[in-house]
Design an enzyme around this catalytic site. Structure first.
Site, mmCIF file in Angstrom:
data_model
loop_
_atom_site.group_PDB
_atom_site.id
_atom_site.type_symbol
_atom_site.label_atom_id
_atom_site.label_comp_id
_atom_site.label_asym_id
_atom_site.label_seq_id
_atom_site.Cartn_x
_atom_site.Cartn_y
_atom_site.Cartn_z
ATOM 1 N N GLY A 40 0.830 -1.214 0.000
ATOM 2 C CA GLY A 40 0.000 0.000 0.000
ATOM 3 C C GLY A 40 0.856 1.252 0.000
ATOM 4 N N ASP B 14 -4.339 -1.973 8.764
ATOM 5 C CA ASP B 14 -4.589 -2.532 10.101
ATOM 6 C C ASP B 14 -5.883 -3.344 10.125
ATOM 7 O OD1 ASP B 14 -2.261 -1.442 11.568
ATOM 8 O OD2 ASP B 14 -3.117 0.465 10.929
ATOM 9 N N ALA B 15 -6.888 -2.917 9.356
ATOM 10 C CA ALA B 15 -8.158 -3.656 9.318
ATOM 11 C C ALA B 15 -7.992 -4.973 8.551
ATOM 12 C CB ALA B 15 -9.241 -2.800 8.671
ATOM 13 N N HIS C 183 3.199 -1.005 13.313
ATOM 14 C CA HIS C 183 2.227 -0.343 14.181
ATOM 15 C C HIS C 183 1.938 -1.283 15.352
ATOM 16 C CE1 HIS C 183 -0.519 2.771 15.048
ATOM 17 N NE2 HIS C 183 -1.450 2.590 14.136
ATOM 18 N N GLY D 298 5.148 6.333 4.150
ATOM 19 C CA GLY D 298 6.018 5.453 3.393
ATOM 20 C C GLY D 298 6.597 6.154 2.171
ATOM 21 N N GLU E 117 -1.822 11.375 14.612
ATOM 22 C CA GLU E 117 -2.423 11.552 13.272
ATOM 23 C C GLU E 117 -3.817 12.167 13.359
ATOM 24 O OE1 GLU E 117 -1.716 7.532 12.201
ATOM 25 O OE2 GLU E 117 -3.689 6.809 12.785
ATOM 26 N N GLU F 49 2.207 30.032 3.363
ATOM 27 C CA GLU F 49 3.367 30.589 4.074
ATOM 28 C C GLU F 49 3.899 29.590 5.101
ATOM 29 O OE1 GLU F 49 3.055 34.602 5.539
ATOM 30 O OE2 GLU F 49 4.580 34.234 7.076
ATOM 31 N N SER G 27 9.327 39.218 12.261
ATOM 32 C CA SER G 27 9.410 40.572 12.829
ATOM 33 C C SER G 27 9.115 40.553 14.329
ATOM 34 C CB SER G 27 8.375 41.461 12.131
ATOM 35 O OG SER G 27 7.065 41.032 12.481
HETATM 36 N N1 LIG Z 1 0.979 4.866 5.671
HETATM 37 C C1 LIG Z 1 2.067 5.096 6.385
HETATM 38 O O1 LIG Z 1 2.863 5.911 5.987
HETATM 39 C C2 LIG Z 1 2.334 4.366 7.680
HETATM 40 C C3 LIG Z 1 3.330 4.861 8.532
HETATM 41 C C4 LIG Z 1 3.693 4.118 9.635
HETATM 42 C C5 LIG Z 1 3.042 2.928 9.886
HETATM 43 N N2 LIG Z 1 2.024 2.499 9.085
HETATM 44 C C6 LIG Z 1 1.410 1.200 9.350
HETATM 45 O O2 LIG Z 1 1.868 0.319 8.331
HETATM 46 C C7 LIG Z 1 0.868 -0.644 8.036
HETATM 47 C C8 LIG Z 1 0.492 -0.553 6.570
HETATM 48 O O3 LIG Z 1 0.026 0.752 6.324
HETATM 49 P P1 LIG Z 1 -0.273 1.343 4.914
HETATM 50 O O4 LIG Z 1 -0.589 2.776 5.102
HETATM 51 O O5 LIG Z 1 0.773 0.960 3.970
HETATM 52 O O6 LIG Z 1 -1.597 0.517 4.682
HETATM 53 P P2 LIG Z 1 -2.895 0.787 3.912
HETATM 54 O O7 LIG Z 1 -3.899 1.082 4.928
HETATM 55 O O8 LIG Z 1 -2.706 1.748 2.790
HETATM 56 O O9 LIG Z 1 -3.078 -0.657 3.238
HETATM 57 C C9 LIG Z 1 -1.951 -1.439 2.814
HETATM 58 C C10 LIG Z 1 -2.327 -2.600 1.936
HETATM 59 O O10 LIG Z 1 -3.437 -3.309 2.449
HETATM 60 C C11 LIG Z 1 -4.182 -3.763 1.354
HETATM 61 N N3 LIG Z 1 -5.551 -4.078 1.770
HETATM 62 C C12 LIG Z 1 -6.473 -3.261 2.314
HETATM 63 N N4 LIG Z 1 -7.613 -3.936 2.554
HETATM 64 C C13 LIG Z 1 -7.388 -5.207 2.142
HETATM 65 C C14 LIG Z 1 -8.153 -6.409 2.151
HETATM 66 N N5 LIG Z 1 -9.396 -6.425 2.618
HETATM 67 N N6 LIG Z 1 -7.590 -7.526 1.672
HETATM 68 C C15 LIG Z 1 -6.321 -7.530 1.231
HETATM 69 N N7 LIG Z 1 -5.532 -6.455 1.201
HETATM 70 C C16 LIG Z 1 -6.069 -5.318 1.656
HETATM 71 C C17 LIG Z 1 -4.111 -2.626 0.364
HETATM 72 O O11 LIG Z 1 -4.379 -3.074 -0.923
HETATM 73 C C18 LIG Z 1 -2.673 -2.219 0.506
HETATM 74 O O12 LIG Z 1 -1.854 -2.998 -0.340
HETATM 75 C C19 LIG Z 1 -0.283 -0.335 8.983
HETATM 76 O O13 LIG Z 1 -0.090 -1.102 10.149
HETATM 77 C C20 LIG Z 1 -0.100 1.143 9.272
HETATM 78 O O14 LIG Z 1 -0.702 1.562 10.462
HETATM 79 C C21 LIG Z 1 1.677 3.181 7.983
HETATM 80 C C1 LIG Z 2 2.116 8.666 8.268
HETATM 81 C C2 LIG Z 2 1.491 8.492 9.650
HETATM 82 C C3 LIG Z 2 0.333 9.427 9.828
HETATM 83 O O1 LIG Z 2 2.476 8.829 10.603
HETATM 84 C C4 LIG Z 2 1.119 7.016 9.936
HETATM 85 O O2 LIG Z 2 0.934 6.861 11.315
HETATM 86 C C5 LIG Z 2 -0.076 6.460 9.202
HETATM 87 O O3 LIG Z 2 -0.928 5.860 9.864
HETATM 88 O O4 LIG Z 2 -0.129 6.555 7.983
HETATM 89 MG MG LIG Z 3 -0.680 5.785 11.949
HETATM 90 MG MG LIG Z 4 2.432 7.698 12.348
#
Ligand SMILES: NC(=O)c1ccc[n+]([C@@H]2O[C@H](COP(=O)([O-])OP(=O)(O)OC[C@H]3O[C@@H](n4cnc5c(N)ncnc54)[C@H](O)[C@@H]3O)[C@@H](O)[C@H]2O)c1
Ligand SMILES: CC(C)(O)[C@@H](O)C(=O)O
Ligand SMILES: [Mg+2]
Ligand SMILES: [Mg+2]
Length: 348
Positions: A39, A100-101, A124, A153, A212, A248, A270
């Site tokens: 993702g 996460d879901a 996470h 990411g 967030e 800004e 300023s």
């Molecule tokens: N987005 C970020 O920058 C970020 C930063 C730090 C930590 N995290 C953590 O990293 C993990 C991944 O986050 P993300 O933002 O890359 O995830 P996301 O929520 O964008 O989803 C990631 C992947 O899950 C897949 N997905 C979603 N629903 C699905 C389903 N029902 N069946 C199969 N695949 C499914 C999507 O296709 C995608 O490839 C999470 O635990 C998130 O909390 C994310």
């Molecule tokens: C990038 C963030 C907000 O720091 C992360 O926690 C996420 O859930 O995508």
């Molecule tokens: Mg988060």
């Molecule tokens: Mg975060």
């Protein structure tokens, strides 16, 4: 591990000096890192691992946009890109980077493939901390840890390509092999973290969900909207309101804060601005503190996790999400922003 002083409090930190990339490569030399989910974090982490010489494969549903993206990014079906189940079988370290879901839905399959000595890696603390809602309870004979980049990411990848590093937190939930520390720190360095600060699963998820929803994303949009709307109501043009509210801040002032802190940014404005900012900031703090208290409670009681699971588990969750994002995008403020951005000389 270095102990560093953060504003008078000592904390454990792992730096690249202490744990250089070649040490991480050595630690991970016999591992196959399976990144499950492509993702936002998936691509950032998988590509950085690959470019850092780690053996990495991606597990993703075929016939999905994310699969096509992985192919476009250089992962090869049958060699380094597999269906989720096959990647789970091949990996010795499972980086569980589905949303996460979605992690709930795939957990039985992941669990089945977590044979003794493997490692389960999260970005996470969500799945483990809220296991009363996720049912994610790992077997005792595997390592369980997290590296959570403190940023998108997309930024993780961009900063890696610029030879910079995003900071990440790390935590060990379970050390079954005695190798958990070396494994987690090596992964943290190899995904491109600048440095790693120690936390635990619960603290990571409580702070992350608060941040967030708060200053990083939710509160900032709320405060932008409030100021923009007042300026508009008082007769200011959209460009004036947008420039004084957002442009800004992102273009001029936040880079100064990033470089040297708030007082230094103030000192470069300023004396008129400094007087006003120093007079008003505590009122904004006091006005919003009760909302932050409410937010933290909502996180700590598991309510926020519940809302997120409920809405993101629906088969058509993307449709509602896209509609809500479109509402923001189509608002006058962000439409004004679009025109303002197009006028930046570097965009011409
Ligand atoms: N987005 C970020 O920058 C970020 C930063 C730090 C930590 N995290 C953590 O990293 C993990 C991944 O986050 P993300 O933002 O890359 O995830 P996301 O929520 O964008 O989803 C990631 C992947 O899950 C897949 N997905 C979603 N629903 C699905 C389903 N029902 N069946 C199969 N695949 C499914 C999507 O296709 C995608 O490839 C999470 O635990 C998130 O909390 C994310
Ligand atoms: C990038 C963030 C907000 O720091 C992360 O926690 C996420 O859930 O995508
Ligand atoms: Mg988060
Ligand atoms: Mg975060």
């Amino acid at each position: 591990m270095a102990k560093l002083n953060f504003g008078g409090v000592e904390e454990n930190v792992v730096t690249r000096e202490e744990y250089p990339l070649d040490k991480a490569q050595q630690t991970l030399k016999d591992e196959v890192v399976a990144v499950i989910g492509y993702g936002v974090q998936g691509p950032g982490q998988a590509l950085n691992l690959k470019d850092n010489g780690i053996s990495v494969i991606v597990g993703q549903r075929q016939n999905s946009k994310s699969w096509d993206k992985a192919v476009a990014d250089g992962f090869v079906p049958g060699e380094t890109l597999f269906e989720i189940e096959e990647a789970l079988q091949k990996g010795t370290i499972i980086c569980y980077l589905l949303s996460d879901a979605a992690q709930i839905e795939y957990w039985p399959l992941v669990k089945e493939n977590l044979t003794a000595g493997k490692a389960l890696y999260f970005s996470h603390g969500f799945g483990i901390t809220f296991n009363d809602q996720t049912s994610i309870v790992p077997p005792e004979n595997v390592d369980v840890f997290l590296v959570a980049p403190k940023g998108s990411g997309t930024s993780l990848r961009r900063m890696f390509l610029q030879n910079r590093g995003l900071n990440s937190s790390y935590a060990i939930f379970q050390d079954a092999t005695g190798k958990a520390f070396d494994r987690v720190v090596s992964l943290g360095i190899a995904i491109g973290s600048g440095y790693l600060f120690e936390t635990d699963f619960q603290k990571e998820v409580y702070s992350d969900l608060t941040g967030e929803r708060g200053t990083l994303m939710g509160a900032i949009q709320g405060i932008f909207a409030a100021q923009y709307e007042v300026l508009r109501k008082k007769g200011h043009s959209p460009s004036e309101a947008f420039n004084e509210t957002v442009e800004e801040l992102t273009q001029s002032l936040m880079p100064l804060v990033a470089e040297n802190g708030m007082d230094w940014m103030y000192a470069n404005c300023s004396t008129t601005a400094q007087r006003g900012a120093l007079d008003w900031w505590k009122r904004f703090r006091d006005a919003t503190a009760p909302i932050f208290e409410e937010l933290y409670d909502s996180v700590a009681t598991g309510k926020e996790a519940g809302y997120s699971i409920e809405s993101n588990s629906k088969p058509d969750y993307r449709v509602d999400l896209d509609a809500e994002l479109a509402e923001l995008r189509d608002s006058e403020m962000w439409q004004a922003g679009k025109t303002v951005r197009s006028l930046r000389p570097e965009n011409n």
